[in-house]
Design an enzyme around this catalytic site. Sequence first.
Site, short mmCIF file in Angstrom:
data_model
loop_
_atom_site.label_atom_id
_atom_site.label_comp_id
_atom_site.label_asym_id
_atom_site.label_seq_id
_atom_site.Cartn_x
_atom_site.Cartn_y
_atom_site.Cartn_z
N ASP A 11 0.85 -1.19 0.00
CA ASP A 11 0.00 0.00 0.00
C ASP A 11 0.89 1.24 0.00
O ASP A 11 1.52 1.58 1.00
CB ASP A 11 -0.89 -0.04 1.25
CG ASP A 11 -1.89 1.10 1.30
OD1 ASP A 11 -1.76 2.04 0.51
OD2 ASP A 11 -2.81 1.04 2.13
N VAL A 12 0.93 1.93 -1.14
CA VAL A 12 1.79 3.12 -1.29
C VAL A 12 0.89 4.34 -1.44
O VAL A 12 0.33 4.59 -2.51
CB VAL A 12 2.72 2.98 -2.52
CG1 VAL A 12 3.66 4.19 -2.59
CG2 VAL A 12 3.51 1.69 -2.47
N GLU A 13 0.75 5.09 -0.36
CA GLU A 13 -0.14 6.26 -0.37
C GLU A 13 0.55 7.55 0.01
O GLU A 13 0.02 8.63 -0.23
CB GLU A 13 -1.30 6.03 0.60
CG GLU A 13 -2.21 4.88 0.25
CD GLU A 13 -3.39 4.78 1.21
OE1 GLU A 13 -3.99 5.83 1.53
OE2 GLU A 13 -3.71 3.66 1.64
N VAL A 14 1.73 7.45 0.65
CA VAL A 14 2.42 8.66 1.11
C VAL A 14 3.80 8.75 0.48
O VAL A 14 4.46 7.74 0.24
CB VAL A 14 2.53 8.68 2.65
CG1 VAL A 14 1.16 8.82 3.28
CG2 VAL A 14 3.22 7.43 3.17
#
Length: 331
Positions: A129-132
Site C-alpha cells: 500500500d503506497v499512499e504517502v
Amino acid sequence: MLLHSSWLKYTLSVLLLTVVAGISCAQLTVNGSSANLIYDGIDVSSYQKDIDWSATAKDKNIKFVYVKATEGATYRSRHYQYNIENARQYGIHVGAYHFFRPNVPVEKQFRNFTTVVKKEDQDLIPLIDVEVRGNNLTVRALVDSVLAFADKLEDYYGCKPMIYTGHAFYNSYLSGKISGYPLFIARYSKVEPRLMGGANWVLWQFSEKGVIAGIDHAVDLCRFNKGCGLKDILISGRKVRTRPHATAQKERRPEPAAEEKKEVKPNPKQEKLAKEARKRAEKRKAEEKKEAERLAKQKEKLRKLKEKEQKEAAQSEEREAYSHEEQEVII
C-alpha cells in the site's frame, strides 16, 4: 381527449422516473448490503473491528479479501490473524497488505511484514500500500524504496507483489517507474482509472462506502479490470476454492491486546494512595471553586462601586452645569 392524453403521458412519465429512481437507490443498498453493485472483493483492517465472516461469506460477490497486516517497522494489526483464518475458513481467498512508509528503512519494514504474514496462510500475492511520499524524499528516492521492498517480498514469497496506490498518486509519482508489477488503483468515482503512460490496472477500488453483511463499518469495494480475474492475483500453485456452507466451525475471536489481557489485582497500598490522591484532588477542586466565587464577588463589588462613582460623577457634572446656567441668567 387531448387533455386526458397529456395527463396520461405526464402520469406515466412520473411513474417511470419513480421506478428509475427506485432502481438507482436499490443499486446502492438493499436490506443493508451493497446489492446490485458490481464488485469482486474487499479489503479490511482493524478499522472494521470484529467481522462476522460467516455472514460476510454469504455474499457471493466477494471472491477475495486483502487484510491489513502491518505498517512501517512496528505496527501489527491485532485483527489480522483472526481475519485471515476466519475468512479463509469460509472459503474466501485471502491476502495480506503492508502500509508502506517511505521514510522507514526497507529492511525493518520487510522484517515486520514477514514476521506476521506466513507463506502458508496466503492465497493471494502480497500487496504493498503506497499512499504517502514521505518527508523530504525525492520521487526517485520514493520509487527506489518501493522497488527495494517489492524485490525483497518477491524473493521471500516467490511471486511479484501487487502495488496499491491512488489514481492521482500514481500519475504524479509512479507513472512509468514501477512497470512489471500488477496495479491496484483507488479511484472513488464512476469513471475507471486512466493511468498515464497507458499502464493497465488489475483491480480498481471504486468505493470506500460499501455495506457488507457481517461488517459494522463501511468497507472498500473493488472490481477486476476487463479480462482480469482471480488468476491474476492468486499465488502460483494456489487453486480457486469453492465456498463451504456457512455452518462451519465456530469463529475464533481476535486475541485482546496485551494490556487488555492483564488482570489487575487490587493492591491495598495503591488503593489507599489512590484514595488519598482523590481526596486531595477534591479538596483542591473545592478550594479553587471557593476562590473563584470570592473573585467573582469581588469583581461584582468593584463593578457596583465603579457604577456608583460614575453615577455620582454624572450627577456632579449636572449640578455644575445647572449652577453655571443660573449664573449666566443672573448676569
